[in-house]
Design a protein around this motif. Structure first.
Motif, PDB file in Angstrom:
ATOM      1  N   VAL A   1      -0.775 -27.401  42.848  1.00 60.24           N
ATOM      2  CA  VAL A   1      -1.033 -28.311  41.731  1.00 60.24           C
ATOM      3  C   VAL A   1      -2.536 -28.378  41.512  1.00 60.24           C
ATOM      4  N   THR A   2      -2.983 -28.118  40.298  1.00 57.77           N
ATOM      5  CA  THR A   2      -4.397 -28.247  39.997  1.00 57.77           C
ATOM      6  C   THR A   2      -4.575 -29.048  38.715  1.00 57.77           C
ATOM      7  N   ALA A   3      -5.641 -29.818  38.650  1.00 57.67           N
ATOM      8  CA  ALA A   3      -5.991 -30.583  37.454  1.00 57.67           C
ATOM      9  C   ALA A   3      -7.462 -30.307  37.155  1.00 57.67           C
ATOM     10  N   THR A   4      -7.723 -29.768  35.972  1.00 58.13           N
ATOM     11  CA  THR A   4      -9.095 -29.439  35.581  1.00 58.13           C
ATOM     12  C   THR A   4      -9.456 -30.174  34.293  1.00 58.13           C
ATOM     13  N   ASP A   5     -10.737 -30.147  33.962  1.00 57.98           N
ATOM     14  CA  ASP A   5     -11.140 -30.648  32.651  1.00 57.98           C
ATOM     15  C   ASP A   5     -10.641 -29.672  31.586  1.00 57.98           C
ATOM     16  N   MET A   6     -10.883 -29.961  30.318  1.00 58.47           N
ATOM     17  CA  MET A   6     -10.308 -29.160  29.245  1.00 58.47           C
ATOM     18  C   MET A   6     -10.913 -27.758  29.167  1.00 58.47           C
ATOM     19  N   SER A   7     -12.038 -27.544  29.820  1.00 55.97           N
ATOM     20  CA  SER A   7     -12.615 -26.200  29.865  1.00 55.97           C
ATOM     21  C   SER A   7     -11.895 -25.316  30.873  1.00 55.97           C
ATOM     22  N   GLY A   8     -11.170 -25.936  31.794  1.00 52.45           N
ATOM     23  CA  GLY A   8     -10.502 -25.190  32.843  1.00 52.45           C
ATOM     24  C   GLY A   8     -11.423 -24.719  33.945  1.00 52.45           C
ATOM     25  N   GLU A   9     -12.682 -25.148  33.925  1.00 55.72           N
ATOM     26  CA  GLU A   9     -13.676 -24.647  34.868  1.00 55.72           C
ATOM     27  C   GLU A   9     -13.998 -25.617  35.994  1.00 55.72           C
ATOM     28  N   ARG A  10     -13.698 -26.900  35.805  1.00 58.34           N
ATOM     29  CA  ARG A  10     -14.046 -27.895  36.822  1.00 58.34           C
ATOM     30  C   ARG A  10     -12.817 -28.764  37.113  1.00 58.34           C
ATOM     31  N   THR A  11     -12.601 -29.047  38.396  1.00 58.16           N
ATOM     32  CA  THR A  11     -11.489 -29.918  38.746  1.00 58.16           C
ATOM     33  C   THR A  11     -11.772 -31.339  38.264  1.00 58.16           C
ATOM     34  N   ALA A  12     -10.696 -32.082  38.002  1.00 58.32           N
ATOM     35  CA  ALA A  12     -10.792 -33.399  37.369  1.00 58.32           C
ATOM     36  C   ALA A  12     -10.716 -34.503  38.415  1.00 58.32           C
ATOM     37  N   PRO A  13     -11.813 -35.230  38.656  1.00 58.12           N
ATOM     38  CA  PRO A  13     -11.821 -36.225  39.724  1.00 58.12           C
ATOM     39  C   PRO A  13     -10.931 -37.425  39.458  1.00 58.12           C
ATOM     40  N   SER A  14     -10.549 -37.676  38.198  1.00 58.44           N
ATOM     41  CA  SER A  14      -9.736 -38.863  37.913  1.00 58.44           C
ATOM     42  C   SER A  14      -8.246 -38.628  38.153  1.00 58.44           C
ATOM     43  N   PHE A  15      -7.851 -37.392  38.428  1.00 59.33           N
ATOM     44  CA  PHE A  15      -6.438 -37.070  38.618  1.00 59.33           C
ATOM     45  C   PHE A  15      -5.954 -37.613  39.956  1.00 59.33           C
ATOM     46  N   ARG A  16      -4.840 -38.353  39.938  1.00 57.46           N
ATOM     47  CA  ARG A  16      -4.251 -38.896  41.170  1.00 57.46           C
ATOM     48  C   ARG A  16      -2.755 -38.629  41.157  1.00 57.46           C
ATOM     49  N   VAL A  17      -2.279 -37.838  42.106  1.00 56.76           N
ATOM     50  CA  VAL A  17      -0.863 -37.539  42.188  1.00 56.76           C
ATOM     51  C   VAL A  17      -0.132 -38.725  42.810  1.00 56.76           C
ATOM     52  N   LEU A  18       1.030 -39.053  42.258  1.00 59.48           N
ATOM     53  CA  LEU A  18       1.854 -40.155  42.757  1.00 59.48           C
ATOM     54  C   LEU A  18       3.149 -39.671  43.384  1.00 59.48           C
ATOM     55  N   ALA A  19       3.685 -38.542  42.912  1.00 59.31           N
ATOM     56  CA  ALA A  19       4.927 -38.027  43.478  1.00 59.31           C
ATOM     57  C   ALA A  19       5.053 -36.542  43.202  1.00 59.31           C
ATOM     58  N   LEU A  20       5.653 -35.834  44.151  1.00 61.65           N
ATOM     59  CA  LEU A  20       5.914 -34.409  44.040  1.00 61.65           C
ATOM     60  C   LEU A  20       7.216 -34.147  44.776  1.00 61.65           C
ATOM     61  N   GLY A  21       8.184 -33.506  44.113  1.00 63.59           N
ATOM     62  CA  GLY A  21       9.447 -33.285  44.798  1.00 63.59           C
ATOM     63  C   GLY A  21      10.321 -32.276  44.102  1.00 63.59           C
ATOM     64  N   CYS A  22      11.357 -31.823  44.807  1.00 64.24           N
ATOM     65  CA  CYS A  22      12.276 -30.831  44.275  1.00 64.24           C
ATOM     66  C   CYS A  22      13.639 -31.029  44.914  1.00 64.24           C
ATOM     67  N   GLY A  23      14.693 -30.911  44.099  1.00 67.13           N
ATOM     68  CA  GLY A  23      16.045 -30.979  44.623  1.00 67.13           C
ATOM     69  C   GLY A  23      16.850 -32.136  44.063  1.00 67.13           C
ATOM     70  N   PRO A  24      18.167 -32.088  44.221  1.00 66.55           N
ATOM     71  CA  PRO A  24      19.050 -33.102  43.623  1.00 66.55           C
ATOM     72  C   PRO A  24      18.743 -34.531  44.044  1.00 66.55           C
ATOM     73  N   ARG A  25      18.354 -34.734  45.311  1.00 66.82           N
ATOM     74  CA  ARG A  25      18.104 -36.104  45.763  1.00 66.82           C
ATOM     75  C   ARG A  25      16.705 -36.598  45.422  1.00 66.82           C
ATOM     76  N   ALA A  26      15.812 -35.677  45.041  1.00 68.85           N
ATOM     77  CA  ALA A  26      14.429 -36.066  44.763  1.00 68.85           C
ATOM     78  C   ALA A  26      14.240 -36.548  43.344  1.00 68.85           C
ATOM     79  N   VAL A  27      15.059 -36.053  42.438  1.00 70.85           N
ATOM     80  CA  VAL A  27      14.792 -36.229  41.017  1.00 70.85           C
ATOM     81  C   VAL A  27      15.980 -36.890  40.344  1.00 70.85           C
ATOM     82  N   GLY A  28      15.715 -37.759  39.477  1.00 72.36           N
ATOM     83  CA  GLY A  28      16.617 -38.465  38.582  1.00 72.36           C
ATOM     84  C   GLY A  28      15.607 -39.219  37.749  1.00 72.36           C
ATOM     85  N   SER A  29      15.080 -40.226  38.379  1.00 77.64           N
ATOM     86  CA  SER A  29      13.719 -40.646  38.093  1.00 77.64           C
ATOM     87  C   SER A  29      12.948 -40.092  39.291  1.00 77.64           C
TER      88      SER A  29
END
Length: 333
Positions: free
Chosen positions: A192-220
């Motif tokens: 997972v990467t988050a950059t500014d709109m130039s695609g050249e610098r990572t975005a310091p304000s990005f904060r991940v809250l959840a990451l998952g895969c599979g039937p029990r992980a996702v619905g909400s």
């Protein structure tokens, strides 16, 4: 968890590495996806990375081992090398591959002990037609890029989502993995990467809250209402932080990871401090009883600074989920 298994766990966590952005690679066939935006705005444009595949160079390795590093910008070269090595690996499962499958089924998704939240990777199980979720917040315009690489799948599955100046805030991306990921679960590297709109610098304000895969992980998102309080504890006074969360799914295994947070211009750093097994896992429709953390690391040293809670939960053959607390606890001596 006894001392041997705790040490073993820390070593295996090093198999996952911080990775960084913007490598041109071939996508799989068009994905089925749904973008869920809690802010109420309508669908996103999806930009599939359609650049040419990079051919491997040198004698790349055949396993998933990559070193953990800190800086988002410095990770780019490592990502290129690692993906090239992966493309040289045998397409049939090896003993290492089978061991990795068992490890992820038994011990859950893996993260590096040190990563940049704007450019990071995890190891987790995937399967064709499984739902995938990424939940995050950001204060500035960003391009969020998700890449999923699994052995036996010839290409890197890549999705890119731009969020402009009027689209900051909280977003949830949900979609189905394509059938090319197979009809049984397999280990995958998820970057997972988050950059500014130039695609050249990572975005310091990005904060991940959840990451998952599979039937029990996702619905909400299957685990929510993550509480990590109070804002400040004094470890020498034996004050403790308390945490709890609510689960919509049954996960027979779960782990709480305590991460020390340091700000940086290219995205804040998370440093592994300690972990606690959640005995018995979690049950659907219930909150866990409040649990405590004493502000100390795995060596019983006071971990001064700001900390964030990371919950990992998994169910073999049914998927996995990692959630991060939005709240933070400062630990003072």
């Amino acid at each position: 968890m006894n001392e041997f298994h705790a040490g073993d766990r820390r070593w295996k966590r090093c198999l996952a590495c911080l990775l960084a952005a913007m490598l041109a690679i071939s996508p799989l066939a068009v994905a089925q996806y749904e973008v869920v935006r809690p802010t109420g705005s309508s669908g996103d444009d999806v930009d599939y990375d359609d650049g040419p595949s990079r051919e491997p160079e040198g004698n790349g390795g055949s396993d998933w081992t990559v070193p953990a590093i800190v800086a988002g910008a410095a990770a780019s070269a490592l990502l290129i090398r690692w993906l090239r090595e992966r493309r040289q690996a045998a397409q049939q499962p090896t003993a290492d591959e089978r061991d990795k499958l068992v490890t992820l089924q038994q011990q859950g998704p893996e993260f590096a002990p040190l990563y940049n939240t704007s450019a990071f990777a995890a190891m987790g199980m995937v399967q064709g037609n499984w739902p995938f979720v990424l939940d995050f917040v950001h204060d500035q315009p960003v391009i969020v890029t998700l890449r999923i690489s699994a052995r036996g799948v010839p290409d890197i599955y890549t999705l890119r989502f731009p969020f402009g100046a009027q689209e900051t805030g909280h977003h949830r991306l949900q979609f189905l993995l394509p059938p090319a990921f197979g009809d049984s679960e397999r280990p995958a590297a998820i970057a997972v990467t988050a950059t500014d709109m130039s695609g050249e610098r990572t975005a310091p304000s990005f904060r991940v809250l959840a990451l998952g895969c599979g039937p029990r992980a996702v619905g909400s998102v299957a685990i929510e209402e993550v509480s990590f309080l109070p804002r400040l504890i004094r470890a020498q006074a034996r004050e403790q932080a308390s945490y709890r969360f609510f689960s919509h799914s049954d996960f027979p295994s779960a782990m709480a990871d305590f991460m020390r947070v340091e700000p940086a211009e290219d995205g804040e750093r998370h440093f592994f401090v300690d972990e606690q097994a959640i005995d018995g896992g979690v049950s659907a429709g219930r909150s866990i009883e409040p649990r405590q953390w004493d502000g100390r690391d795995a060596g019983q040293r006071i971990s001064t600074g700001t900390h964030r809670l990371k919950i990992r939960a998994w169910a073999p053959t049914q998927g996995w989920l990692t959630v991060w607390s939005d709240s933070r606890v400062d630990v003072s001596p």
